[in-house]
Design a protein around this motif. Sequence first.
Motif, PDB file in Angstrom:
ATOM      1  N   LEU A   1      21.213  54.320  29.169  1.00 53.31           N
ATOM      2  CA  LEU A   1      21.353  53.798  27.804  1.00 53.31           C
ATOM      3  C   LEU A   1      22.705  53.116  27.614  1.00 53.31           C
ATOM      4  N   PHE A   2      23.767  53.699  28.180  1.00 48.49           N
ATOM      5  CA  PHE A   2      25.091  53.097  28.118  1.00 48.49           C
ATOM      6  C   PHE A   2      25.072  51.725  28.784  1.00 48.49           C
ATOM      7  N   ASN A   3      24.457  51.654  29.955  1.00 48.95           N
ATOM      8  CA  ASN A   3      24.395  50.381  30.678  1.00 48.95           C
ATOM      9  C   ASN A   3      23.638  49.326  29.872  1.00 48.95           C
ATOM     10  N   ARG A   4      22.631  49.743  29.125  1.00 49.52           N
ATOM     11  CA  ARG A   4      21.846  48.821  28.308  1.00 49.52           C
ATOM     12  C   ARG A   4      22.600  48.378  27.056  1.00 49.52           C
ATOM     13  N   SER A   5      23.292  49.300  26.395  1.00 49.76           N
ATOM     14  CA  SER A   5      23.822  49.029  25.061  1.00 49.76           C
ATOM     15  C   SER A   5      25.340  48.934  24.955  1.00 49.76           C
ATOM     16  N   CYS A   6      26.080  49.427  25.940  1.00 50.07           N
ATOM     17  CA  CYS A   6      27.540  49.541  25.793  1.00 50.07           C
ATOM     18  C   CYS A   6      28.340  48.868  26.898  1.00 50.07           C
ATOM     19  N   ALA A   7      27.784  48.827  28.112  1.00 50.12           N
ATOM     20  CA  ALA A   7      28.549  48.361  29.277  1.00 50.12           C
ATOM     21  C   ALA A   7      28.929  46.889  29.195  1.00 50.12           C
ATOM     22  N   THR A   8      28.173  46.101  28.457  1.00 49.50           N
ATOM     23  CA  THR A   8      28.512  44.681  28.320  1.00 49.50           C
ATOM     24  C   THR A   8      29.948  44.531  27.840  1.00 49.50           C
ATOM     25  N   CYS A   9      30.367  45.404  26.947  1.00 49.57           N
ATOM     26  CA  CYS A   9      31.739  45.351  26.428  1.00 49.57           C
ATOM     27  C   CYS A   9      32.644  46.384  27.106  1.00 49.57           C
ATOM     28  N   HIS A  10      32.213  47.647  27.135  1.00 49.58           N
ATOM     29  CA  HIS A  10      33.079  48.731  27.607  1.00 49.58           C
ATOM     30  C   HIS A  10      33.102  48.862  29.123  1.00 49.58           C
ATOM     31  N   GLY A  11      32.338  48.034  29.820  1.00 52.91           N
ATOM     32  CA  GLY A  11      32.405  47.981  31.270  1.00 52.91           C
ATOM     33  C   GLY A  11      31.598  49.050  31.973  1.00 52.91           C
ATOM     34  N   LYS A  12      31.441  48.851  33.259  1.00 55.77           N
ATOM     35  CA  LYS A  12      30.733  49.808  34.106  1.00 55.77           C
ATOM     36  C   LYS A  12      31.465  51.147  34.069  1.00 55.77           C
ATOM     37  N   ASN A  13      30.716  52.216  33.907  1.00 56.64           N
ATOM     38  CA  ASN A  13      31.261  53.581  33.861  1.00 56.64           C
ATOM     39  C   ASN A  13      32.321  53.752  32.774  1.00 56.64           C
ATOM     40  N   ALA A  14      32.230  52.955  31.719  1.00 55.80           N
ATOM     41  CA  ALA A  14      33.135  53.062  30.558  1.00 55.80           C
ATOM     42  C   ALA A  14      34.596  52.831  30.931  1.00 55.80           C
ATOM     43  N   ALA A  15      34.819  52.011  31.973  1.00 54.27           N
ATOM     44  CA  ALA A  15      36.166  51.738  32.461  1.00 54.27           C
ATOM     45  C   ALA A  15      36.889  50.668  31.642  1.00 54.27           C
ATOM     46  N   GLY A  16      36.242  50.133  30.619  1.00 51.30           N
ATOM     47  CA  GLY A  16      36.831  49.075  29.811  1.00 51.30           C
ATOM     48  C   GLY A  16      36.814  47.757  30.551  1.00 51.30           C
ATOM     49  N   GLN A  17      37.118  46.694  29.821  1.00 55.38           N
ATOM     50  CA  GLN A  17      37.226  45.367  30.427  1.00 55.38           C
ATOM     51  C   GLN A  17      38.434  44.667  29.823  1.00 55.38           C
ATOM     52  N   ASP A  18      39.338  44.267  30.682  1.00 56.76           N
ATOM     53  CA  ASP A  18      40.553  43.611  30.232  1.00 56.76           C
ATOM     54  C   ASP A  18      40.218  42.416  29.344  1.00 56.76           C
ATOM     55  N   GLY A  19      40.771  42.438  28.141  1.00 52.46           N
ATOM     56  CA  GLY A  19      40.558  41.354  27.195  1.00 52.46           C
ATOM     57  C   GLY A  19      39.254  41.407  26.449  1.00 52.46           C
ATOM     58  N   VAL A  20      38.422  42.417  26.718  1.00 52.46           N
ATOM     59  CA  VAL A  20      37.105  42.498  26.087  1.00 52.46           C
ATOM     60  C   VAL A  20      36.983  43.743  25.216  1.00 52.46           C
ATOM     61  N   ALA A  21      37.100  44.912  25.837  1.00 52.99           N
ATOM     62  CA  ALA A  21      36.944  46.182  25.113  1.00 52.99           C
ATOM     63  C   ALA A  21      37.640  47.293  25.890  1.00 52.99           C
ATOM     64  N   PRO A  22      38.051  48.357  25.189  1.00 54.60           N
ATOM     65  CA  PRO A  22      38.823  49.418  25.830  1.00 54.60           C
ATOM     66  C   PRO A  22      37.985  50.342  26.695  1.00 54.60           C
ATOM     67  N   PRO A  23      38.667  51.061  27.595  1.00 57.85           N
ATOM     68  CA  PRO A  23      37.991  52.090  28.366  1.00 57.85           C
ATOM     69  C   PRO A  23      37.743  53.316  27.491  1.00 57.85           C
ATOM     70  N   LEU A  24      36.592  53.922  27.655  1.00 58.46           N
ATOM     71  CA  LEU A  24      36.317  55.179  26.954  1.00 58.46           C
ATOM     72  C   LEU A  24      36.796  56.366  27.786  1.00 58.46           C
ATOM     73  N   ILE A  25      37.138  56.099  29.031  1.00 58.61           N
ATOM     74  CA  ILE A  25      37.717  57.113  29.906  1.00 58.61           C
ATOM     75  C   ILE A  25      39.227  56.988  29.746  1.00 58.61           C
ATOM     76  N   HIS A  26      39.697  57.505  28.618  1.00 59.59           N
ATOM     77  CA  HIS A  26      41.091  57.377  28.225  1.00 59.59           C
ATOM     78  C   HIS A  26      41.414  58.513  27.268  1.00 59.59           C
ATOM     79  N   LYS A  27      42.644  58.987  27.304  1.00 61.51           N
ATOM     80  CA  LYS A  27      43.025  60.137  26.478  1.00 61.51           C
ATOM     81  C   LYS A  27      42.816  59.890  24.981  1.00 61.51           C
ATOM     82  N   ILE A  28      42.831  58.642  24.547  1.00 64.73           N
ATOM     83  CA  ILE A  28      42.588  58.354  23.126  1.00 64.73           C
ATOM     84  C   ILE A  28      41.213  58.858  22.693  1.00 64.73           C
ATOM     85  N   TYR A  29      40.258  58.845  23.621  1.00 68.05           N
ATOM     86  CA  TYR A  29      38.881  59.214  23.270  1.00 68.05           C
ATOM     87  C   TYR A  29      38.526  60.652  23.615  1.00 68.05           C
TER      88      TYR A  29
END
Length: 138
Positions: free
Chosen positions: A54-82
């Motif tokens: 579901l993440f790959n379908r709905s979230c990875a376009t912005c938050h990247g593969k494995n929620a690693a974020g994408q520079d200039g696009v969206a933040p990583p969810l694998i981060h202490k902020i989250y």
Amino acid sequence: MNGRNLVIAVVLLLGAAVFFFRGIFTPDQPATGAAMVSVTVPELSGPAQDGEALFNRSCATCHGKNAAGQDGVAPPLIHKIYEPNHHGDASFRLAAANGVRAHHWPFGNMPPVEGITETEIRKITLYVRELQRANGVY
């Protein structure tokens, strides 16, 4: 206007001019889309595997593969902020349903995720939490 007030006024004007021109003439960094963090993917539970799809379908376009974020696009969810103590599971549900006003990162506002259900968001959150635990963010 005495000399002291004149000096203060000139300093303030120069400071304002620096901020103004810096904002106009500083080129934006191009979005590279590169992963922002390195993510170790653990052996996922069955429900988290569903969440991954579901993440790959709905979230990875912005938050990247494995929620690693994408520079200039969206933040990583694998981060202490989250981590759950700062952004609980309800934060993920609200973000997906309503979008989020930019507040931690310079990526701009996140729009609501179209066509996603509450059940799907729960599975995605479980997937992200399992990734976080495996990467010391919990």
